[in-house]
Design a protein around this motif. Structure first.
Motif, mmCIF file in Angstrom:
data_model
loop_
_atom_site.group_PDB
_atom_site.id
_atom_site.type_symbol
_atom_site.label_atom_id
_atom_site.label_comp_id
_atom_site.label_asym_id
_atom_site.label_seq_id
_atom_site.Cartn_x
_atom_site.Cartn_y
_atom_site.Cartn_z
ATOM 1 N N VAL A 71 -7.657 1.700 -16.420
ATOM 2 C CA VAL A 71 -6.761 1.167 -15.407
ATOM 3 C C VAL A 71 -5.456 1.963 -15.394
ATOM 4 C CG1 VAL A 71 -5.544 -0.554 -16.809
ATOM 5 C CG2 VAL A 71 -6.030 -1.036 -14.424
ATOM 6 N N SER A 72 -4.897 2.199 -14.194
ATOM 7 C CA SER A 72 -3.710 3.046 -14.074
ATOM 8 C C SER A 72 -2.425 2.267 -13.828
ATOM 9 C CB SER A 72 -3.902 4.053 -12.934
ATOM 10 O OG SER A 72 -4.033 3.390 -11.691
ATOM 11 N N MET A 73 -2.545 1.045 -13.286
ATOM 12 C CA MET A 73 -1.364 0.233 -13.010
ATOM 13 C C MET A 73 -1.674 -1.221 -13.336
ATOM 14 S SD MET A 73 0.011 1.790 -9.368
ATOM 15 C CE MET A 73 1.507 0.813 -9.449
ATOM 16 N N ILE A 74 -0.628 -1.953 -13.727
ATOM 17 C CA ILE A 74 -0.750 -3.385 -13.983
ATOM 18 C C ILE A 74 0.254 -4.111 -13.098
ATOM 19 C CG2 ILE A 74 -0.664 -5.232 -15.682
ATOM 20 C CD1 ILE A 74 -2.710 -3.284 -16.528
ATOM 21 N N LEU A 75 -0.240 -5.028 -12.271
ATOM 22 C CA LEU A 75 0.607 -5.932 -11.505
ATOM 23 C C LEU A 75 0.491 -7.291 -12.185
ATOM 24 C CD1 LEU A 75 -0.396 -4.923 -7.854
ATOM 25 C CD2 LEU A 75 1.265 -3.840 -9.366
ATOM 26 N N TYR A 76 1.587 -7.780 -12.774
ATOM 27 C CA TYR A 76 1.498 -8.975 -13.609
ATOM 28 C C TYR A 76 2.550 -10.001 -13.221
ATOM 29 C CZ TYR A 76 5.597 -7.158 -16.131
ATOM 30 O OH TYR A 76 6.855 -6.713 -16.456
ATOM 31 N N HIS A 77 2.276 -11.239 -13.568
ATOM 32 C CA HIS A 77 3.223 -12.336 -13.367
ATOM 33 C C HIS A 77 4.111 -12.437 -14.600
ATOM 34 C CE1 HIS A 77 4.581 -16.570 -12.968
ATOM 35 N NE2 HIS A 77 4.428 -16.369 -11.672
ATOM 36 N N SER A 78 5.343 -12.876 -14.408
ATOM 37 C CA SER A 78 6.299 -12.930 -15.517
ATOM 38 C C SER A 78 5.828 -13.822 -16.665
ATOM 39 C CB SER A 78 7.663 -13.415 -15.014
ATOM 40 O OG SER A 78 7.551 -14.711 -14.438
ATOM 41 N N ARG A 137 0.309 3.869 -16.242
ATOM 42 C CA ARG A 137 1.527 4.639 -16.006
ATOM 43 C C ARG A 137 2.589 3.861 -15.217
ATOM 44 N NH1 ARG A 137 -2.003 6.851 -12.033
ATOM 45 N NH2 ARG A 137 -1.174 6.464 -9.947
ATOM 46 N N LYS A 138 2.200 2.693 -14.682
ATOM 47 C CA LYS A 138 3.150 1.947 -13.859
ATOM 48 C C LYS A 138 2.919 0.454 -14.042
ATOM 49 C CE LYS A 138 6.321 1.601 -10.556
ATOM 50 N NZ LYS A 138 7.700 2.114 -10.717
ATOM 51 N N ALA A 189 -4.569 0.246 0.237
ATOM 52 C CA ALA A 189 -4.249 1.560 -0.324
ATOM 53 C C ALA A 189 -5.478 2.298 -0.845
ATOM 54 C CB ALA A 189 -3.233 1.405 -1.451
ATOM 55 N N GLY A 190 -6.643 1.648 -0.847
ATOM 56 C CA GLY A 190 -7.853 2.283 -1.355
ATOM 57 C C GLY A 190 -8.023 2.155 -2.848
ATOM 58 N N ALA A 191 -7.307 1.186 -3.463
ATOM 59 C CA ALA A 191 -7.415 0.974 -4.901
ATOM 60 C C ALA A 191 -8.655 0.141 -5.233
ATOM 61 C CB ALA A 191 -6.164 0.277 -5.422
ATOM 62 N N ILE A 192 -9.015 0.149 -6.511
ATOM 63 C CA ILE A 192 -10.083 -0.701 -7.036
ATOM 64 C C ILE A 192 -9.423 -1.876 -7.760
ATOM 65 C CG2 ILE A 192 -12.078 -0.840 -8.562
ATOM 66 C CD1 ILE A 192 -12.260 2.249 -8.338
ATOM 67 N N TRP A 193 -9.727 -3.075 -7.326
ATOM 68 C CA TRP A 193 -9.159 -4.278 -7.936
ATOM 69 C C TRP A 193 -9.834 -4.544 -9.276
ATOM 70 C CZ3 TRP A 193 -11.492 -9.621 -6.999
ATOM 71 C CH2 TRP A 193 -10.731 -10.618 -7.617
ATOM 72 N N ALA A 213 0.830 -1.209 0.000
ATOM 73 C CA ALA A 213 0.000 0.000 0.000
ATOM 74 C C ALA A 213 0.861 1.253 0.000
ATOM 75 C CB ALA A 213 -0.940 -0.014 1.200
ATOM 76 N N GLY A 214 1.892 1.268 0.825
ATOM 77 C CA GLY A 214 2.773 2.436 0.882
ATOM 78 C C GLY A 214 3.460 2.701 -0.440
ATOM 79 N N ALA A 215 3.923 1.625 -1.101
ATOM 80 C CA ALA A 215 4.586 1.776 -2.393
ATOM 81 C C ALA A 215 3.614 2.273 -3.455
ATOM 82 C CB ALA A 215 5.204 0.448 -2.815
ATOM 83 N N LEU A 216 2.395 1.784 -3.422
ATOM 84 C CA LEU A 216 1.395 2.236 -4.390
ATOM 85 C C LEU A 216 1.144 3.734 -4.261
ATOM 86 C CD1 LEU A 216 -1.197 -0.685 -4.177
ATOM 87 C CD2 LEU A 216 0.214 -0.109 -6.149
ATOM 88 N N ARG A 217 0.946 4.183 -3.041
ATOM 89 C CA ARG A 217 0.685 5.609 -2.826
ATOM 90 C C ARG A 217 1.922 6.450 -3.145
ATOM 91 N NH1 ARG A 217 -4.381 8.019 -1.787
ATOM 92 N NH2 ARG A 217 -5.798 6.354 -1.163
ATOM 93 N N ALA A 218 3.090 5.937 -2.816
ATOM 94 C CA ALA A 218 4.325 6.672 -3.114
ATOM 95 C C ALA A 218 4.548 6.809 -4.616
ATOM 96 C CB ALA A 218 5.518 5.979 -2.465
ATOM 97 N N SER A 219 3.998 5.873 -5.386
ATOM 98 C CA SER A 219 4.153 5.921 -6.842
ATOM 99 C C SER A 219 3.172 6.882 -7.500
ATOM 100 C CB SER A 219 3.972 4.525 -7.441
ATOM 101 O OG SER A 219 2.609 4.134 -7.398
ATOM 102 N N GLY A 220 2.302 7.498 -6.692
ATOM 103 C CA GLY A 220 1.355 8.476 -7.231
ATOM 104 C C GLY A 220 -0.081 8.020 -7.310
ATOM 105 N N MET A 221 -0.371 6.828 -6.814
ATOM 106 C CA MET A 221 -1.736 6.321 -6.857
ATOM 107 C C MET A 221 -2.675 7.174 -6.023
ATOM 108 S SD MET A 221 -3.393 2.894 -5.285
ATOM 109 C CE MET A 221 -4.637 3.713 -4.290
#
Length: 521
Positions: free
Chosen positions: A99-106, A123-124, A74-78, A40-48
């Motif tokens: 969608v603003s960020m993608i968390l993906y598996h390799s 953007r991230k 972090a208060g994001a929408i999944w 959560a901290g990293a998400l918000r620090a990245s500008g979320m």
């Protein structure tokens, strides 16, 4: 409450209990809680910003759970990405929900790169399991959090109108719609599951179906009851059977098609299933005969629920006690029921004019109550249509007996459920009709022992055209994905029509469904 509130309650009660077992990965509730603060901290620090949509694209893997919980903290929408869909369809959906960020598996790095290129709002990018193509791993990303503790964003009533998720659901025509899943409706669903599936002692939940599908909410409900979640990367019948015995699994969800695979396995009777209290079937109707066989093998743990993305998962409930009794011959017809209405909703049957129908009559299943979501993302007309006459409309047609048990007999919407996944025939028809050799096409579902329903194309060739089934199937697979592609193609001279000129799909289905008593499987 928010999903993270339910998790935090259990982390406080059971800090040293294992929360996740995934291969060699094992975390306690305390350890997982610390990870979610860093995510959560990293998400918000990245500008979320609050309520930004973040997509997660991955097979079942350990980091998925910490990523999901971190997003919610972090208060994001999944935004779950169904990797069985064609890439173009996923790109279109991610553009639509911005969608603003993608968390993906390799394992999906190539697809993720294509999404990044084509979805302008992204953007991230973060790769969950390893650094990839210049994107940080989740571990490296967490290291950017400014603190080990993320501030609590909850309000006194649990942020009820904020979004938990934007989950894609197809329409009878056009692209997928985003269902607005609210904290209030998701929370009601979690509490309902916890109350209808209690156990004494430590619950253990096995997650082998995709977390991006119905296994996601079931897993979150397991966390809300303080369960240890055992994650398998994919469904394998014997691996599931071994895991039940090895981990003393108490709760498990699978679609009926996966159950059928287990029943057919030669070693199905070689394992100990005595720990199982709830073997939940959902996503599509289950064969009554298969359900009776499952009770014989797995014991009095078999149960079913009915719901949909918009009417979350547990609108009705067929308990293990009822299923076991039906298997013994006490109201055996209940083996084909989807159960009774849960206490968080009212469920009724309605005709086309908005009239509630009495017991015994067939009509559309409608509902109201806490598990009804918040309509469709930026689609006010579709949202209003779904709640006409003051009730949520499921599009499923059913009946209710004198004891309050519901039975699904057909689908009002032109939808096929194959392997627990929704396939909308209009989308497939449009794809087939792209071929110049095809004059007309009707897509129907026909009964299939493994998949429940099989997507089948009824095709009229263009005059003088020469096209075979293989070409049609290959075209659809390439355009919209293998799940939606027909498994069989029947060439016919003409498609029957109703009096008003519409395709008469009932007539097309009759040769396949005749005598079964219902038009779903």
């Amino acid at each position: 409450m928010r999903t993270i509130d339910y998790f935090d309650k259990m982390a406080k009660l059971h800090p040293n209990r294992d929360v996740l077992i995934s291969g060699d990965t094992c975390y306690t509730y305390r350890e997982m809680e610390a990870l979610t603060h860093k995510v959560a901290g990293a998400l918000r620090a990245s500008g979320m910003k609050n309520q930004e949509p973040i997509a997660i694209m991955s097979p079942n893997d350990g980091p998925v759970l910490s990523a999901m919980l971190g997003c919610w903290r972090a208060g994001a929408i999944w935004v779950p990405v169904n990797t069985r869909n064609a890439l173009d369809a996923n790109i279109a959906y991610l553009k639509y929900v911005r969608v603003s960020m993608i968390l993906y598996h390799s394992s999906y790095a190539k697809q993720a790169a294509e999404i990044k290129e084509q979805v302008p709002t992204v953007r991230k990018m973060v790769c969950l399991d390893a650094p990839m193509n210049g994107d940080p791993s989740l571990e490296d990303f967490m290291a950017t959090a400014p603190s080990d503790i993320f501030p609590d964003l909850g309000d006194p009533i649990g942020n009820p109108e904020e979004l938990t998720a934007l989950i894609a659901t197809g329409g009878t025509t056009g692209p997928a719609k985003g269902v607005r899943v609210m904290n209030r409706s998701w929370g009601t669903m979690l509490e309902t599951i916890c109350n209808i599936m209690p156990v004494e002692g430590k619950p253990v939940s096995l997650a082998t179906a995709p977390l991006t599908h119905a296994a996601g909410p079931v897993t979150m409900a397991a966390l809300a009851m303080g369960a240890t979640v055992v994650v398998l990367p994919t469904f394998d019948a014997e691996a599931v059977m071994k895991a039940i015995q090895e981990h003393n699994v108490t709760h498990m969800f699978l679609p009926p098609t996966a159950l059928y695979s287990m029943l057919e396995h030669p070693k199905v009777r070689d394992y100990d299933y005595s720990s199982l209290k709830y073997f939940l079937l959902a996503g599509s109707p289950c064969s009554g005969e298969k359900l009776k066989q499952a009770v014989d093998i797995f014991g009095p743990c078999m149960c079913q629920s009915y719901g949909q993305t918009e009417f979350h998962l547990v609108a009705t409930w067929l308990s293990p006690e009822v299923v076991a009794a039906a298997a013994r011959g006490d109201y055996p017809e209940r083996l084909t029921s989807c159960g009774e209405a849960t206490y968080s909703v009212r469920v009724e049957l309605m005709d086309d004019d908005g009239n509630i129908l009495p017991t015994g009559e067939v009509g559309e299943i409608v509902g109201r109550g806490g598990i009804v979501g918040g309509g469709y993302f930026e689609l006010p007309e579709a949202s209003a249509e779904a709640v006409a006459y003051g009730w949520h409309h499921t599009g499923d047609v059913g009946k209710r007996d004198e004891h309050g048990f519901y039975y699904i007999v057909d689908r009002k919407k032109d939808m096929i459920v194959s392997g627990g996944f929704n396939v909308f025939s209009a989308e497939v028809e449009e794809c087939v009709m792209e071929l110049a050799e095809v004059a007309e096409c009707a897509i129907i579902g026909v009964p299939h022992d493994k998949w429940g329903e099989q997507v089948t194309a009824m095709v009229v060739k263009a005059k003088g055209a020469d096209v075979d089934a293989e070409k049609i199937i290959a075209h659809v697979k390439a355009r919209i994905g293998s799940v939606k592609a027909p498994k069989e193609v029947h060439f016919i001279d003409a498609i029957p029509r109703t009096a008003v000129g519409k395709m008469d799909k009932k007539k097309l289905r009759e040769p396949f469904w005749g005598g079964s008593g219902r038009a779903v499987n």
